[in-house]
Design an enzyme around this catalytic site. Structure first.
Site, short mmCIF file in Angstrom:
data_model
loop_
_atom_site.label_atom_id
_atom_site.label_comp_id
_atom_site.label_asym_id
_atom_site.label_seq_id
_atom_site.Cartn_x
_atom_site.Cartn_y
_atom_site.Cartn_z
N LYS A 132 -2.27 -1.37 -3.80
CA LYS A 132 -3.13 -0.20 -3.72
C LYS A 132 -2.28 1.06 -3.81
CE LYS A 132 -6.19 1.99 -0.42
NZ LYS A 132 -6.56 2.07 0.95
N LYS A 179 0.86 -1.18 0.00
CA LYS A 179 0.00 0.00 0.00
C LYS A 179 0.90 1.23 0.00
CE LYS A 179 -3.56 2.46 2.55
NZ LYS A 179 -4.64 2.36 3.54
N1 LIG Z 1 -6.70 2.68 6.34
C1 LIG Z 1 -7.03 3.75 5.56
C2 LIG Z 1 -7.57 3.51 4.20
N2 LIG Z 1 -8.26 2.40 3.82
C3 LIG Z 1 -8.62 2.58 2.47
C4 LIG Z 1 -8.12 3.82 2.05
C5 LIG Z 1 -8.24 4.47 0.72
C6 LIG Z 1 -9.25 3.92 -0.22
C7 LIG Z 1 -9.59 4.84 -1.33
O1 LIG Z 1 -8.96 5.88 -1.56
O2 LIG Z 1 -10.56 4.50 -2.03
C8 LIG Z 1 -7.46 4.39 3.13
C9 LIG Z 1 -6.88 5.74 3.05
C10 LIG Z 1 -5.59 6.02 3.66
O3 LIG Z 1 -4.70 5.17 3.75
O4 LIG Z 1 -5.44 7.16 4.09
#
Ligand SMILES: NCc1[nH]cc(CCC(=O)O)c1CC(=O)O
Ligand SMILES: [Mg+2]
Length: 329
Positions: free
Chosen positions: A252, A197
């Site tokens: 991601k 991520k």
């Molecule tokens: N645990 C946080 C989380 N879980 C999913 C997303 C993002 C998903 C999206 O942008 O659609 C995020 C955002 C972040 O890491 O700040």
């Protein structure tokens, strides 16, 4: 006159031969629908994500019915926490009567066949919007955060979640969660690890949707989410999460990271997912709203590209529409 030696266009000439040589197929089986749940009644739109709404549990059940009917395999739940429920220790994250836990119970009792995936991360619950607990220098501490994530994951499993999906990027959390699940007898609970991520600016609209943007302010997540410049590091992260007991891994964001999806799939050959994140959705929606792109054609093309890159499935805010479009085509 010089002629081509080979004529690849021959196979593209007619629909029947195009269909015969098509390598990749997108179906509803490939889609996971992320949904936002709130404590309020009814639905509330998310301004930066046209077509996406925060849902009460009643409305969530309506959406779940539509998703089941479209044969979408699973929903991914994201709770919106009221500011007054946020704290420094994120204790609302593992409260048995919490919104996420109640939503899971409601879904599993009404739609037992529909997969329910929960987000394991503290950011909806921390007063500062970080995915973990802070020390007095403001650094997100790893091991104490993992202890909290274990409690959160256990509370989701106890509520009946089929899949827990740690999205926090702390080190060692997959192993700790797997061990705790086994010890508590939750041997069937799957772990979908957000293994690679990235610290991405494409999460902006999501942070609006769950209300963590305001809490986070100018801070960022670069001490735990990955640098978008890196690719080998993604393979090391995936290897660790698999070794610690992940059943599925995720990359991601999605479209700008398809090279990572391909490397992960080729290297490990495990169930590999990608998240077409909120900013990717917002870009397509905005261009379509301006009449600059054909929404349906571009969304289906993007989703197909995930599969071509090696993803077994995609988390997408287009999932419901895409399943409808695929059914109509
Ligand atoms: N645990 C946080 C989380 N879980 C999913 C997303 C993002 C998903 C999206 O942008 O659609 C995020 C955002 C972040 O890491 O700040
Ligand atoms: Mg890791």
């Amino acid at each position: 006159m010089a002629y081509p030696d080979t004529r690849p266009r021959r196979m593209r000439r007619d629909a029947f031969s195009r269909r015969l040589m098509r390598e990749t197929v997108l179906t509803a089986d490939d889609l996971i629908y992320p949904v936002f749940v709130h404590e309020s009644d009814g639905r509330a739109p998310v301004a930066s994500m046209p077509g996406v709404e925060r849902l009460s549990i009643d409305e969530l059940l309506r959406v779940a019915e539509a998703a089941s009917e479209l044969r979408i395999p699973a929903l991914a739940l994201f709770p919106v926490t009221a500011p007054e429920a946020k704290s420094l220790d994120a204790a609302a994250a593992w409260y048995e009567g919490g919104l996420a836990q109640r939503a899971v119970r409601a879904l599993k009792s009404r739609f037992p066949e529909l997969g329910v995936i929960t987000d394991v991360a503290l950011d909806p619950y921390t007063a500062h919007g970080q995915d973990g607990l802070l020390d007095d220098t403001g650094y997100v501490v790893n091991d104490a955060t993992v202890d909290a994530l274990v409690k959160q994951a256990l509370s989701h499993a106890a509520a009946g979640a089929d899949v827990v999906a740690p999205s926090d990027m702390m080190d060692g959390r997959i192993g700790a969660i797997r061990l705790a699940l086994e010890e508590a007898g939750f041997v069937h609970t799957r772990i979908l690890a957000y293994a690679a991520k990235y610290a991405s600016a494409f999460y902006g609209p999501f942070r609006d949707a769950v209300g963590s943007a305001a809490a986070l302010g100018k801070a960022d997540k670069t001490t735990y989410q990955m640098d978008p410049a890196n690719s080998d590091e993604a393979l090391r992260e995936v290897a660790l999460d698999l070794d610690e007991g992940a059943d599925m891994v995720m990359v991601k964001p999605g479209l700008p990271y398809l090279d990572i999806v391909r490397r992960v799939k080729d290297t490990f050959g495990v169930p590999t997912f990608a998240y077409q994140v909120s900013g990717e959705y917002a870009m397509l929606k905005a261009a379509a709203a301006n009449g600059w792109l054909d929404e349906r054609a571009c969304a289906l093309e993007a989703l197909l590209a995930f599969k071509r890159a090696g993803a077994d499935g995609v988390l997408s805010y287009f999932a419901l529409d895409a399943a409808r479009w695929l059914r109509a085509s």
